[in-house]
Scaffold this active site. Structure first.
Site, PDB file in Angstrom:
ATOM      1  N   SER A   1      -2.960   4.059   5.803  1.00 48.72           N
ATOM      2  CA  SER A   1      -2.025   4.856   6.934  1.00 48.72           C
ATOM      3  C   SER A   1      -2.861   5.418   7.980  1.00 48.72           C
ATOM      4  O   SER A   1      -2.450   5.827   9.016  1.00 48.72           O
ATOM      5  CB  SER A   1      -1.036   5.967   6.348  1.00 48.72           C
ATOM      6  OG  SER A   1      -1.861   7.029   5.873  1.00 48.72           O
TER       7      SER A   1
ATOM      8  N   ASP B   1     -10.239  -1.034   6.005  1.00 54.62           N
ATOM      9  CA  ASP B   1      -9.290  -1.464   5.010  1.00 54.62           C
ATOM     10  C   ASP B   1      -9.213  -2.942   5.160  1.00 54.62           C
ATOM     11  O   ASP B   1      -9.604  -3.625   6.340  1.00 54.62           O
ATOM     12  CB  ASP B   1      -7.634  -1.067   5.578  1.00 54.62           C
ATOM     13  CG  ASP B   1      -6.557  -0.965   4.367  1.00 54.62           C
ATOM     14  OD1 ASP B   1      -6.453   0.172   3.789  1.00 54.62           O
ATOM     15  OD2 ASP B   1      -6.278  -2.157   4.167  1.00 54.62           O
ATOM     16  N   HIS B   2      -8.936  -3.660   4.094  1.00 57.55           N
ATOM     17  CA  HIS B   2      -9.002  -5.238   4.314  1.00 57.55           C
ATOM     18  C   HIS B   2      -7.636  -5.897   4.563  1.00 57.55           C
ATOM     19  O   HIS B   2      -7.606  -7.104   4.772  1.00 57.55           O
ATOM     20  CB  HIS B   2      -9.518  -5.656   2.793  1.00 57.55           C
ATOM     21  CG  HIS B   2      -8.508  -5.532   1.738  1.00 57.55           C
ATOM     22  ND1 HIS B   2      -8.451  -6.187   0.609  1.00 57.55           N
ATOM     23  CD2 HIS B   2      -7.320  -4.938   1.648  1.00 57.55           C
ATOM     24  CE1 HIS B   2      -7.413  -6.014  -0.254  1.00 57.55           C
ATOM     25  NE2 HIS B   2      -6.956  -4.967   0.359  1.00 57.55           N
TER      26      HIS B   2
ATOM     27  N   THR C   1      -8.582  -4.276  -4.463  1.00 58.36           N
ATOM     28  CA  THR C   1      -8.739  -5.536  -4.579  1.00 58.36           C
ATOM     29  C   THR C   1      -9.117  -6.681  -3.809  1.00 58.36           C
ATOM     30  O   THR C   1      -9.604  -6.201  -2.756  1.00 58.36           O
ATOM     31  CB  THR C   1      -7.190  -6.213  -4.576  1.00 58.36           C
ATOM     32  OG1 THR C   1      -6.542  -5.735  -3.517  1.00 58.36           O
ATOM     33  CG2 THR C   1      -6.570  -5.248  -5.770  1.00 58.36           C
TER      34      THR C   1
ATOM     35  N   ILE D   1       0.671   5.690   1.011  1.00 57.35           N
ATOM     36  CA  ILE D   1       0.033   6.716   1.534  1.00 57.35           C
ATOM     37  C   ILE D   1       0.012   7.780   0.272  1.00 57.35           C
ATOM     38  O   ILE D   1       0.917   7.946  -0.403  1.00 57.35           O
ATOM     39  CB  ILE D   1       0.659   7.476   2.778  1.00 57.35           C
ATOM     40  CG1 ILE D   1      -0.078   8.780   3.184  1.00 57.35           C
ATOM     41  CG2 ILE D   1       2.063   7.820   2.560  1.00 57.35           C
ATOM     42  CD1 ILE D   1       0.120   9.315   4.346  1.00 57.35           C
ATOM     43  N   SER D   2      -1.247   8.266   0.006  1.00 56.61           N
ATOM     44  CA  SER D   2      -1.446   9.205  -1.309  1.00 56.61           C
ATOM     45  C   SER D   2      -0.609  10.442  -1.100  1.00 56.61           C
ATOM     46  O   SER D   2      -0.270  10.891   0.018  1.00 56.61           O
ATOM     47  CB  SER D   2      -2.929   9.506  -1.614  1.00 56.61           C
ATOM     48  OG  SER D   2      -3.543   8.101  -1.826  1.00 56.61           O
TER      49      SER D   2
ATOM     50  N   ALA E   1       0.874  -1.160   0.040  1.00 58.47           N
ATOM     51  CA  ALA E   1      -0.095  -0.040  -0.062  1.00 58.47           C
ATOM     52  C   ALA E   1       0.837   1.240  -0.091  1.00 58.47           C
ATOM     53  O   ALA E   1       2.043   1.102   0.367  1.00 58.47           O
ATOM     54  CB  ALA E   1      -0.850   0.048   1.073  1.00 58.47           C
TER      55      ALA E   1
ATOM     56  N   ASP F   1     -13.845  -5.697   3.412  1.00 64.58           N
ATOM     57  CA  ASP F   1     -14.019  -5.363   2.245  1.00 64.58           C
ATOM     58  C   ASP F   1     -14.676  -4.194   1.860  1.00 64.58           C
ATOM     59  O   ASP F   1     -15.991  -4.012   1.725  1.00 64.58           O
ATOM     60  CB  ASP F   1     -14.577  -6.621   1.186  1.00 64.58           C
ATOM     61  CG  ASP F   1     -14.418  -6.352  -0.435  1.00 64.58           C
ATOM     62  OD1 ASP F   1     -14.056  -5.218  -0.642  1.00 64.58           O
ATOM     63  OD2 ASP F   1     -14.551  -7.197  -1.031  1.00 64.58           O
ATOM     64  N   GLY F   2     -13.912  -3.123   1.604  1.00 65.31           N
ATOM     65  CA  GLY F   2     -14.560  -1.663   1.347  1.00 65.31           C
ATOM     66  C   GLY F   2     -15.244  -1.618   0.280  1.00 65.31           C
ATOM     67  O   GLY F   2     -16.250  -0.643  -0.140  1.00 65.31           O
TER      68      GLY F   2
HETATM   69  N1  SAH Z   1      -6.065   6.660   1.951  1.00 64.27           N
HETATM   70  C1  SAH Z   1      -4.852   5.769   1.986  1.00 64.27           C
HETATM   71  C2  SAH Z   1      -4.346   5.031   0.785  1.00 64.27           C
HETATM   72  C3  SAH Z   1      -3.806   3.790   0.989  1.00 64.27           C
HETATM   73  S1  SAH Z   1      -3.582   2.976  -0.506  1.00 64.27           S
HETATM   74  C4  SAH Z   1      -3.628   6.611   2.573  1.00 64.27           C
HETATM   75  O1  SAH Z   1      -3.432   7.812   1.981  1.00 64.27           O
HETATM   76  O2  SAH Z   1      -2.847   6.336   3.549  1.00 64.27           O
HETATM   77  C5  SAH Z   1      -4.889   2.014  -0.786  1.00 64.27           C
HETATM   78  C6  SAH Z   1      -5.385   1.074   0.375  1.00 64.27           C
HETATM   79  O3  SAH Z   1      -6.743   0.294  -0.108  1.00 64.27           O
HETATM   80  C7  SAH Z   1      -4.393   0.146   0.642  1.00 64.27           C
HETATM   81  O4  SAH Z   1      -4.481   0.256   2.220  1.00 64.27           O
HETATM   82  C8  SAH Z   1      -5.177  -1.054   0.589  1.00 64.27           C
HETATM   83  O5  SAH Z   1      -4.879  -2.230   1.596  1.00 64.27           O
HETATM   84  C9  SAH Z   1      -6.494  -0.702   0.701  1.00 64.27           C
HETATM   85  N2  SAH Z   1      -7.641  -1.526  -0.168  1.00 64.27           N
HETATM   86  C10 SAH Z   1      -7.217  -2.270  -1.316  1.00 64.27           C
HETATM   87  N3  SAH Z   1      -8.521  -2.966  -1.726  1.00 64.27           N
HETATM   88  C11 SAH Z   1      -9.481  -2.681  -0.759  1.00 64.27           C
HETATM   89  C12 SAH Z   1     -10.616  -3.436  -0.167  1.00 64.27           C
HETATM   90  N4  SAH Z   1     -11.423  -4.318  -1.145  1.00 64.27           N
HETATM   91  N5  SAH Z   1     -11.281  -2.913   0.846  1.00 64.27           N
HETATM   92  C13 SAH Z   1     -10.514  -2.179   1.583  1.00 64.27           C
HETATM   93  N6  SAH Z   1      -9.538  -1.862   1.445  1.00 64.27           N
HETATM   94  C14 SAH Z   1      -8.829  -2.159   0.249  1.00 64.27           C
END
Ligand code: SAH
Length: 193
Positions: free
Chosen positions: A60, A81-82, A189, A30-31, A28, A115-116
Site C-alpha cells: 500500500s 514491490d514486485h 514469492t 496492508i499489515s 496483498a 524482486d525485493g
Molecule cells: N508493508 C506492506 C505489506 C504488503 S503485503 C503494507 O503494509 O502495505 C506484502 C507485499 O510483499 C505485497 O505487496 C507483495 O506484492 C510483496 N512481495 C511479495 N514477494 C515479493 C518480492 N519477491 N519482491 C517484492 N515484493 C514482494
C-alpha cells in the site's frame, strides 16, 4: 512514536483505524497497525534524519511513507514491490497528502518494481531495511546491502513457523542475528505477473 502525519485512511480501503490487516488487492494485505508500529519501533535507532531506508514489499505504501516522515529532513526511502499494480497503488495513495506529494517530488520516497529478495543495490547501502513479507530463507543480499552499523527487520519462515528476525550489522562489520516473536505475514514469492 507512531507518526501522526500519515493518515492510514489514504492507504487502507476499509476501516483504516482497526488493528488488523486488510486486503489491498493483488493478493496483498496492508499489515495491521501494531505490526507497523513494532517494525518502526525496532528500526527507530537507525531512522535518523538523513537516513537511507529500503522497504521490501511496500504494498500500500503506508509504512514507506511513515518511515519517510521519520527520516526527515534529508532522508530517503525506497519502497520495492514486485507487482506493478501495487507500485502504482502506493504512488496513488501517497499522492493523496501534501506531505506525500512533497516527498515523492524531492526524492524522500521512491517506489520501484523489482524482486525485493535481492534488495535494491542501486541505492545501497541502507541504514535500515524493512521486509513486509515472510522470507523462506535468510537472504544474504539484504544483509550485504546494510551499512555498518545498520539493521534489518525481517519475518522468516522456518519449519512452517514465522518469526521476526532483527539482524544488526555492527560498526566493525560483524553480523548479529536475533530471533524475536512469532508472526503471520504473506510470503515473499516469485512474481505472478
Ligand atoms: N508493508 C506492506 C505489506 C504488503 S503485503 C503494507 O503494509 O502495505 C506484502 C507485499 O510483499 C505485497 O505487496 C507483495 O506484492 C510483496 N512481495 C511479495 N514477494 C515479493 C518480492 N519477491 N519482491 C517484492 N515484493 C514482494
Amino acid at each position: 512514536m507512531f507518526s501522526n502525519q500519515v493518515d492510514r485512511a489514504h492507504y487502507a480501503p476499509h476501516t483504516p483505524y482497526n488493528d488488523n490487516p486488510q486486503s489491498i488487492g493483488f493478493r496483498a494485505t496492508i499489515s495491521a497497525p501494531h505490526m507497523h508500529a513494532n517494525a518502526c519501533e525496532s528500526l527507530l535507532p537507525f531512522l535518523k534524519p538523513g537516513a537511507k531506508v529500503l522497504d521490501v514489499g511496500s504494498g500500500s505504501g503506508y509504512l514507506t511513507h511513515v518511515i519517510a516522515e521519520l527520516v526527515k529532513p534529508g532522508g530517503s526511502v525506497v519502497g520495492i514491490d514486485h507487482i506493478q499494480g501495487l507500485v502504482a497503488l502506493a504512488n496513488t495513495n501517497t499522492a493523496k497528502s501534501s506531505e506525500g506529494r512533497e516527498l515523492m517530488k524531492n526524492g524522500g520516497i521512491v517506489f520501484v518494481k523489482g524482486d525485493g529478495r535481492k534488495g535494491y543495490s542501486e541505492e545501497a547501502p541502507y541504514d535500515a531495511i524493512h521486509v513486509g513479507a515472510a522470507a523462506a530463507v535468510h537472504h544474504q543480499e539484504l544483509v550485504d546491502q546494510l551499512k555498518s552499523p545498520g539493521r534489518l527487520f525481517v519475518p522468516v519462515e522456518e519449519d512452517g513457523l514465522q518469526h521476526i528476525y532483527v539482524i544488526d550489522k555492527k560498526t566493525d562489520g560483524s553480523v548479529v542475528r536475533k530471533k524475536e516473536y512469532g508472526v503471520r505475514y504473506v510470503p515473499l514469492t516469485d512474481s505472478y505477473e
